[in-house]
Design a protein around this motif. Structure first.
Motif, PDB file in Angstrom:
ATOM      1  N   GLY A  12      16.953  26.323 -26.071  1.00 25.13           N
ATOM      2  CA  GLY A  12      16.297  25.319 -26.928  1.00 25.13           C
ATOM      3  C   GLY A  12      16.166  25.796 -28.362  1.00 25.13           C
ATOM      4  N   CYS A  13      15.115  25.296 -29.016  1.00 21.99           N
ATOM      5  CA  CYS A  13      14.937  25.497 -30.457  1.00 21.99           C
ATOM      6  C   CYS A  13      14.692  26.978 -30.786  1.00 21.99           C
ATOM      7  N   ARG A  14      15.507  27.538 -31.685  1.00 17.48           N
ATOM      8  CA  ARG A  14      15.339  28.950 -32.038  1.00 17.48           C
ATOM      9  C   ARG A  14      14.248  29.143 -33.094  1.00 17.48           C
ATOM     10  N   LYS A 229      14.710  17.178 -29.564  1.00 13.64           N
ATOM     11  CA  LYS A 229      13.958  16.454 -28.533  1.00 13.64           C
ATOM     12  C   LYS A 229      12.676  17.198 -28.134  1.00 13.64           C
ATOM     13  N   GLU A 230      12.787  18.515 -28.007  1.00 12.64           N
ATOM     14  CA  GLU A 230      11.636  19.271 -27.506  1.00 12.64           C
ATOM     15  C   GLU A 230      10.464  19.322 -28.497  1.00 12.64           C
ATOM     16  N   CYS A 231      10.683  18.910 -29.743  1.00 13.39           N
ATOM     17  CA  CYS A 231       9.566  18.881 -30.710  1.00 13.39           C
ATOM     18  C   CYS A 231       8.416  18.022 -30.164  1.00 13.39           C
ATOM     19  N   ALA A 232       8.787  16.965 -29.410  1.00 11.96           N
ATOM     20  CA  ALA A 232       7.789  16.007 -28.922  1.00 11.96           C
ATOM     21  C   ALA A 232       6.711  16.697 -28.086  1.00 11.96           C
ATOM     22  N   SER A 233       7.059  17.824 -27.445  1.00 12.51           N
ATOM     23  CA  SER A 233       6.057  18.489 -26.602  1.00 12.51           C
ATOM     24  C   SER A 233       5.825  19.933 -27.040  1.00 12.51           C
ATOM     25  N   CYS A 234       6.194  20.253 -28.281  1.00 12.55           N
ATOM     26  CA  CYS A 234       6.089  21.650 -28.742  1.00 12.55           C
ATOM     27  C   CYS A 234       4.750  21.899 -29.438  1.00 12.55           C
ATOM     28  N   ARG A 235       4.174  23.064 -29.149  1.00  8.55           N
ATOM     29  CA  ARG A 235       2.862  23.386 -29.739  1.00  8.55           C
ATOM     30  C   ARG A 235       2.937  23.581 -31.246  1.00  8.55           C
ATOM     31  N   LEU A 239       2.778  22.181 -37.204  1.00 13.81           N
ATOM     32  CA  LEU A 239       3.211  23.035 -38.324  1.00 13.81           C
ATOM     33  C   LEU A 239       4.586  22.598 -38.843  1.00 13.81           C
ATOM     34  N   CYS A 240       5.453  22.221 -37.928  1.00 12.17           N
ATOM     35  CA  CYS A 240       6.828  21.883 -38.329  1.00 12.17           C
ATOM     36  C   CYS A 240       6.911  20.507 -38.991  1.00 12.17           C
ATOM     37  N   GLU A 241       6.129  19.558 -38.493  1.00 10.97           N
ATOM     38  CA  GLU A 241       6.252  18.189 -39.022  1.00 10.97           C
ATOM     39  C   GLU A 241       6.020  18.125 -40.539  1.00 10.97           C
TER      40      GLU A 241
END
Ligand code: SF4
Length: 503
Positions: A12-14, A229-235, A239-241
């Motif tokens: 997934g996201c690095r 896609k995994e941003c939707a459930s990422c802690r 911070l990223c948005e």
């Protein structure tokens, strides 16, 4: 904060690894904690099944339990692992291997070979995935979990299912064993069927591990987020948005790989895409920016009939269809069974639905009227109509043959609404029923009740207590809402979708 990477950092996201290192204080989400708890429970259940003693006096059995995983002090545990290996133990649970770059916990190491001098070890990992499926012609090596290290594996009629994370786990463990001169060359996975361990060749995973480890070298890690896609459930989303918004990153509108072609052309922002005036993509980017949900291609076309029925089906995983709901002339008809799927009850339920549907059609024809049954994205309904015919036609009166079902599906009287919505509209947020119906003025009584919740509710609904009754009620309301949403969309389309801007 440990600086070594774990297998889970390689999928997934690095940028997650960057965030994890920079912001170790951000707690895991509730969903991630629930997932971890499910994994711990699975791990505990499988460890219970690991062998505890030999079944023969001639067979040496020396099991060493190093403690639970994940280890509180991985460095200490890795030293204990080396000590346990040096003793020639036959089974070592809770092992850890670590080096400067990565670390891996291994549920169990199983010694191969009869004596310590010729021994090597096979890593056994617990996975929450389904790691193999029964198969008629494919065979793989496997052994009952409680016989690991006691019996030689046998060829079993299963086909392996590869999951990247499981592959990295085994590859890391095998690589550490290789460095110690103790690698057996194979690894075993215990997945959703906790009674069986399936073997695979760990050498085959090494090239993928090399590539994944290279990608998380500090010099190769991304320096900024990109929405996936995994941003939707990422802690780390809070911070990223803001970072993404400040950059006006194109991934806000086109997540994952969907923006690749534009990035290759030097377009990295939503505004860049709007300004590029590339036709539809730029129009959609502009619509996304101002929150416009749909754009119409022109005048709307929508086939209608004298007698109309809206249909929606609910299935439980790959076990069967338990509910066929229909809306006709202001009335909701439910054909439902709460009994075991694949049973006579499911067959009879489908027979009742089909008979009713065909009666409505025959009556319409007899009265010289046209007939149409509508469904939003009919893929699932077509699948379960065909499967029901295949499974039940021979022994259940009223269940049609596969030919009859195919004839109906291919007739103009079975209308997939999604096909017509796609023909008439484009939208920056997709064209699902949940996205389109509110534009037609329809709102769900039950709010947000997604596919996963419906699967959970069905699991509850097969009981007989009050909670089960409430779950049944919820599933029926959900289904009744969906068929009415379909009706709302086609009526609104027949009115030429008022308020929707034209492309
Ligand atoms: S929010 Fe998205 S971009 Fe940020 S770390 Fe998580 S997955 Fe990666």
């Amino acid at each position: 904060m440990e600086k070594q990477v774990r297998a889970s950092d390689l999928v997934g996201c690095r940028y997650r690894l960057v965030q994890r290192r920079t912001h170790p204080e951000v707690p895991r989400t509730d969903a991630a904690q629930a997932r971890a708890a499910r994994y711990d429970a699975a791990r505990e259940a499988v460890w219970e099944k690991f062998p505890r003693k030999s079944d023969s006096r001639r067979r040496v059995f020396r099991r060493i339990d190093l403690g639970p995983l994940p280890a509180e002090d991985p460095w200490l545990r890795s030293l204990e692992t080396l000590e346990a290996l040096a003793t020639g133990a036959t089974h070592i649970t809770g092992a850890v291997f670590t080096n400067e770059k990565w670390l891996v916990g291994v549920d169990m190491l199983v010694r191969e070979g009869a004596s310590t001098s010729e021994s090597s070890y096979t890593p056994v990992m617990v996975s929450t995935h389904r790691v193999a499926r029964k198969h008629d012609s494919v065979k793989i090596l496997g052994v009952p979990t409680h016989r690991l290290g006691l019996s030689e594996p046998l060829e079993l009629g299963y086909k392996p299912r590869h999951h990247v994370l499981d592959g990295y786990h085994l590859a890391m463990a095998a690589r550490a064993l290789e460095d110690l001169g103790l690698n057996s060359g194979r690894g075993a996975l215990v997945g959703q069927d906790q009674s069986l361990a399936f073997y695979s060749d760990t050498a085959s995973y090494q090239p993928a591990l090399d590539a994944a480890l290279a990608a998380v070298e500090p010099a190769n890690l991304p320096t900024q987020p990109r929405r996936v896609k995994e941003c939707a459930s990422c802690r780390f989303w809070p911070l990223c948005e803001p970072e993404l918004k400040a950059m006006d990153d194109i991934s806000l509108f086109l997540p994952g790989d969907r923006a690749r072609a534009y990035r290759e052309d030097g377009i990295n922002t939503v505004q860049g895409l709007i300004d590029a005036s590339l036709g539809l993509p730029s129009r959609l980017a502009s619509a996304w920016r101002d929150g416009t949900v749909l754009l119409a291609h022109g005048d709307i076309t929508m086939p209608r009939a004298d007698v109309e029925i809206d249909v929606d089906m609910e299935a439980y995983m790959d076990q069967g269809a338990y509910l066929w709901g229909a809306w006709m002339d202001g009335t909701y008809y439910d054909f439902v069974t709460w009994e075991k799927l694949g049973s006579k009850a499911e067959a009879r339920n489908f027979a009742d639905f089909w008979t009713w549907l065909m009666e409505q059609r025959d009556e319409a024809h007899a009265a010289g009227k046209t007939f149409a049954a509508y469904c939003y994205s009919a893929h699932g309904e077509n699948h379960w109509m065909r499967m029901s015919a295949q499974r039940f036609h021979e022994h259940t009166p009223g269940v049609p043959s596969l030919e009859e079902v195919n004839a109906f599906i291919n007739s103009g009287e079975w209308v997939d609404m999604f096909v017509h919505v796609k023909k008439n509209f484009d939208g920056p947020y997709g064209l699902s029923l949940k996205t389109v119906a509110p534009q037609a003025g329809f709102n769900w009584e039950q709010g947000d009740f997604d596919g996963e919740e419906s699967v959970n509710a069905r699991r509850v609904a097969i009981g007989i207590d009050e909670t089960a009754m409430r779950a049944r009620e919820m599933l029926l309301t959900y289904n009744a809402d969906d068929v009415q949403a379909t009706l709302a969309v086609r009526e609104w389309m027949s009115d030429n979708a008022p308020g929707v801007p034209r492309l």
